[in-house]
Design an enzyme around this catalytic site. Structure first.
Site, mmCIF file in Angstrom:
data_model
loop_
_atom_site.group_PDB
_atom_site.id
_atom_site.type_symbol
_atom_site.label_atom_id
_atom_site.label_comp_id
_atom_site.label_asym_id
_atom_site.label_seq_id
_atom_site.Cartn_x
_atom_site.Cartn_y
_atom_site.Cartn_z
ATOM 1 N N THR A 186 -9.375 -25.485 -12.073
ATOM 2 C CA THR A 186 -9.590 -26.590 -11.558
ATOM 3 C C THR A 186 -10.374 -27.521 -12.785
ATOM 4 O OG1 THR A 186 -9.425 -25.996 -9.452
ATOM 5 C CG2 THR A 186 -10.437 -28.106 -9.580
ATOM 6 N N TYR A 239 -3.433 -31.184 -6.123
ATOM 7 C CA TYR A 239 -3.916 -31.051 -7.890
ATOM 8 C C TYR A 239 -3.017 -29.979 -8.255
ATOM 9 C CZ TYR A 239 -7.474 -27.878 -7.385
ATOM 10 O OH TYR A 239 -8.168 -26.658 -7.073
ATOM 11 N N THR A 288 -12.182 -21.329 -10.179
ATOM 12 C CA THR A 288 -13.233 -20.553 -9.045
ATOM 13 C C THR A 288 -12.575 -19.415 -8.446
ATOM 14 O OG1 THR A 288 -12.782 -22.240 -7.673
ATOM 15 C CG2 THR A 288 -14.563 -22.712 -9.041
ATOM 16 N N ASP A 289 -11.263 -19.309 -8.297
ATOM 17 C CA ASP A 289 -10.660 -18.479 -7.323
ATOM 18 C C ASP A 289 -10.970 -16.807 -7.410
ATOM 19 O OD1 ASP A 289 -9.762 -20.375 -5.900
ATOM 20 O OD2 ASP A 289 -7.556 -20.152 -6.326
ATOM 21 N N LYS A 340 -17.494 -16.409 -4.166
ATOM 22 C CA LYS A 340 -16.953 -17.347 -3.687
ATOM 23 C C LYS A 340 -17.147 -17.336 -2.001
ATOM 24 C CE LYS A 340 -13.518 -21.243 -4.073
ATOM 25 N NZ LYS A 340 -12.072 -21.535 -4.936
ATOM 26 N N GLU A 350 -21.390 5.864 8.671
ATOM 27 C CA GLU A 350 -20.765 6.177 9.954
ATOM 28 C C GLU A 350 -19.389 6.887 9.529
ATOM 29 O OE1 GLU A 350 -20.442 2.629 12.664
ATOM 30 O OE2 GLU A 350 -21.279 1.549 11.098
HETATM 31 N N1 ASP Z 1 -7.057 -22.290 -7.614
HETATM 32 C C1 ASP Z 1 -8.255 -22.824 -8.559
HETATM 33 C C2 ASP Z 1 -8.289 -21.821 -9.708
HETATM 34 O O1 ASP Z 1 -9.010 -20.816 -9.494
HETATM 35 C C3 ASP Z 1 -9.577 -23.160 -7.793
HETATM 36 C C4 ASP Z 1 -10.546 -23.811 -8.820
HETATM 37 O O2 ASP Z 1 -10.599 -23.644 -9.919
HETATM 38 O O3 ASP Z 1 -11.610 -24.233 -8.207
HETATM 39 O O4 ASP Z 1 -7.922 -21.891 -10.671
#
Ligand code: ASP
Length: 355
Positions: free
Chosen positions: A39, A52, A118-119, A191, A312
């Site tokens: 992103t 996007y 971020t994923d 995340k 457990e």
């Molecule tokens: N789907 C995007 C990615 O991981 C989300 C992001 O970058 O925030 O490339």
């Protein structure tokens, strides 16, 4: 001092001098920016639109968008890939890790910043933490809002990531992730929100530090073996073994565990309920696969907390491994690297405790 020990001492001094980042010598550090997409390089048709596409902006545009970063370091960029990190794959991982090791072995490269989605940034960061062979700073950064958004978070995250990579105290802290003013260890962050800018947390181990407008403050060193202390290496590695994650839930049977193995998985990580638990039928299926030589690791779908051995579930009796404090996605990364060599169950359990 004998001649041999004088030579050893001189070599140690030389090694220390070579290891000191350029900042200590008062010249701007040379940082290489490796762009992978995400992103942070994403674009939308308007600045207030939720939809996007990741990975639309190239590394040169990214650098040009944050001219302020050039005051912190001498920067140059390379495009490794331009994908949303949901599409992150072994080919990019191997290429990225190799390029980082090449770059950091060069005396005129002082650190690396990686832009990423971020994923799966926590998986890539943890992978690099295990296979990069240098103490020089390796800092990943990302954004939750695309570059075209109102209040895009990418530019400041990038600026802060460069500041951290250029900081002499970032040396020897393992791979770091800088997002939203926080400095995380790659082994500890996860995340926690699908869309919030404040998505990354380091629930068990806490922050490595904070960074505001390029001013970094470090609180702690790395937890767990990493980089130069890691026993893993990509030397001669062209492919990584398949390991699948199976999520536990109420009324679970063993079908997904068996399907993973039938699809070629050499290891299975269970995203267990609670302390890495699963139903009796699923546990029976898991133990049966472990008996056949499939490495079966119990992690948890719960976002924080450790999975303890023999709590457990009788891991000793069933031949299972407890993930300790690695979440399923990181346990999968470690297991894939571990499976490159034969290990006894005791050695595998040691890896999950040490890394
Ligand atoms: N789907 C995007 C990615 O991981 C989300 C992001 O970058 O925030 O490339």
């Amino acid at each position: 001092m004998t001649r041999v020990s004088r030579i050893a001492w001189a070599a140690a001094v030389l090694a220390t001098l070579l290891a000191v980042p350029a900042l200590a010598a008062d010249k701007p550090p040379n940082i290489v920016v490796l762009a992978t997409g995400g992103t942070i390089a994403g674009a939308a048709a308007s600045d207030v639109q939720a939809g996007y596409t990741s990975g639309q902006v190239g590394v040169d545009q990214l650098l040009a968008a944050v001219p302020q970063a050039k005051k912190l370091a001498s920067l140059r960029g390379e495009q490794i890939s331009n994908i949303g990190s949901q599409d992150m794959n072994d080919e990019v991982w191997l290429k990225l890790a190799r390029r980082i090791n090449e770059l950091l072995a060069m005396p005129d490269v002082d650190g690396v910043v990686i832009t990423h989605g971020t994923d799966t940034i926590e998986e890539t960061g943890y992978f690099l933490n295990l296979v990069v062979k240098s103490k020089k700073p390796v800092v990943l950064t990302a954004a939750m809002r695309p570059s075209t958004a109102l209040s895009a978070d990418g530019p400041l995250n990038f600026f802060n990531a460069v500041a951290v990579a250029a900081h002499k105290d970032a040396f020897g802290r393992g791979v770091l992730v800088v997002v939203n003013d926080w400095i995380h260890g790659a082994s500890s962050l996860t995340k926690t929100s699908t869309t919030a800018v404040q998505t990354f947390m380091s629930p068990l181990r806490g922050l490595v530090g904070v960074v505001a407008y390029g001013e970094a403050e470090f609180y702690r060193g790395p937890v767990g073996r990493n980089t130069v202390d890691s026993e893993f290496s990509l030397e001669g590695v062209t492919a990584l073994p398949r390991v699948d994650i199976v999520m536990a839930h109420a009324n679970m049977d063993g079908a997904m565990i068996d399907a993973a193995v039938a699809a070629g998985a050499k290891g299975v990580v269970i995203a267990g309920v609670g302390n890495g638990n699963l139903t009796k039928p699923a546990l029976d299926a898991l133990a049966a696969q472990a008996k056949k030589g499939i490495v079966c690791v119990r992690s948890s779908r719960v976002v924080t907390g450790r999975v303890g051995r023999n709590v457990e579930v009788d891991d000793d009796k069933l031949g299972l491994i407890a993930s300790d404090d690695l979440n399923p996605q990181k346990a999968r990364v470690l297991l894939r690297l571990a499976l490159l060599k034969p290990h006894t169950p005791a050695e595998l359990q040691r890896l999950f405790i040490e890394y």
